[in-house]
Motif scaffolding. Structure first.
Motif, PDB file in Angstrom:
ATOM      1  N   HIS A 128       2.692   1.566  -3.545  1.00 12.83           N
ATOM      2  CA  HIS A 128       1.854   1.818  -4.717  1.00 12.83           C
ATOM      3  C   HIS A 128       0.676   2.753  -4.445  1.00 12.83           C
ATOM      4  O   HIS A 128      -0.128   2.996  -5.358  1.00 12.83           O
ATOM      5  N   ASP A 161      -2.016   2.200  -2.894  1.00 22.60           N
ATOM      6  CA  ASP A 161      -3.169   1.390  -3.263  1.00 22.60           C
ATOM      7  C   ASP A 161      -4.264   1.552  -2.217  1.00 22.60           C
ATOM      8  O   ASP A 161      -4.202   0.984  -1.123  1.00 22.60           O
ATOM      9  N   ALA A 188       0.831  -1.205   0.000  1.00 23.55           N
ATOM     10  CA  ALA A 188       0.000   0.000   0.000  1.00 23.55           C
ATOM     11  C   ALA A 188       0.864   1.253   0.000  1.00 23.55           C
ATOM     12  O   ALA A 188       0.568   2.233  -0.705  1.00 23.55           O
TER      13      ALA A 188
END
Length: 216
Positions: free
Chosen positions: A37, A39, A34
Motif C-alpha cells: 500500500h 504506507d 507497507a
C-alpha cells in the motif's frame, strides 16, 4: 534445586524467543502491508521498531551467557542454550530484512508494475507462513513441522528464480529499470527471510538430536 532453577531459566529464555518471534512476525506483516500500500506511516514504524528487536536479541544473549557462566551446563542443556542464541540471531536478521523491505518500499511507484507486485506479495505470504510454522516447531518441538521447511524453502526459491528471470525482459526506460531493480531487492529480502525461517527449523532439529541437517 540448581537443576530445577536452570530449567526454569531455560524456559524463560524460550519464552523470550517466542515473544521475539511474534514481534518479528508483526514486523514482517507490517513490511508486507507497507510494500503493498506504500504506507509511509507503517514504513516509519517498521524502521523505528528495529532498535527494539535488536534489544530483545541482546537480552536473550545476555541471559544465555549468564546461564552458561553460573550453571556450566553440559550435553543437551548446553545445546539448548546454543540453539536459543542461534534462533534469536536468525530472528533479529529477519527483523533487519523487514526494515530493508520498508526502506525500499518508499522508492517504488505504487501504481506501476502491479502484476510484479502481486507476484512478490504471493512470495512474501509464503515466506511469512514459513516463519510462522518454524516458530511453531520451536515452541512445540515438532520435528515433522520443522522438516517440512525444506519443501517450503524450495518453493520460495523457485518463485524467486522465476521472478528475477522475468523481471527485466521487456523494460527499456531508465526509470523503469530503476523501479524493477527495487522490486528485485524486495524479492531478495523475501527469499532471505525464507532462508532464515528454514534456519530456525534446522536448529529445532539440532536441539532434538544433536545433528545438523541442511534444509536449504
Amino acid at each position: 534445586m540448581l537443576r530445577s532453577s536452570f530449567h526454569q531459566h531455560l524456559e524463560n529464555v524460550k519464552d523470550q524467543i517466542s515473544h521475539l518471534g511474534k514481534e518479528v512476525l508483526t514486523q514482517f506483516d507490517q513490511a508486507i502491508h507497507a510494500f503493498e500500500h506504500s504506507d509511509l506511516d507503517v514504513i516509519k514504524k517498521v524502521i523505528s521498531y528495529d532498535e527494539q528487536i535488536n534489544k530483545y536479541e541482546l537480552e536473550i544473549n545476555n541471559e544465555v551467557f549468564q546461564l552458561i557462566a553460573r550453571q556450566q551446563p553440559v550435553a543437551t542443556d548446553l545445546r539448548s542454550l546454543i540453539v536459543a542464541m542461534k534462533i534469536a540471531g536468525d530472528l533479529e536478521r529477519v527483523g533487519d530484512l523487514t526494515v530493508d523491505m520498508a526502506k525500499v518500499s518508499k522508492r517504488i511507484d505504487a501504481e506501476s508494475y502491479l502484476e510484479k507486485k502481486h507476484e512478490l506479495l504471493t512470495m512474501a505470504l509464503d515466506a511469512r507462513k514459513m516463519l510462522e510454522e518454524s516458530l511453531v516447531s520451536f515452541q512445540t518441538k515438532n520435528l515433522i513441522v520443522a522438516q517440512k521447511m525444506a519443501a517450503f524453502d524450495d518453493k520460495v526459491d523457485a518463485q524467486f528464480g522465476q521472478f528475477i528471470k522475468g523481471l527485466f525482459q521487456n523494460e527499456t526506460s531508465e526509470h523503469g529499470a530503476e523501479q524493477l531493480t527495487q522490486l528485485a531487492f524486495i524479492a531478495r529480502y523475501i527469499e532471505r527471510i525464507a532462508d532464515y525461517a528454514t534456519n530456525v527449523a534446522e536448529w529445532v532439529i539440532y536441539e532434538s538430536n544433536g545433528e545438523h541437517f541442511d534444509l536449504n
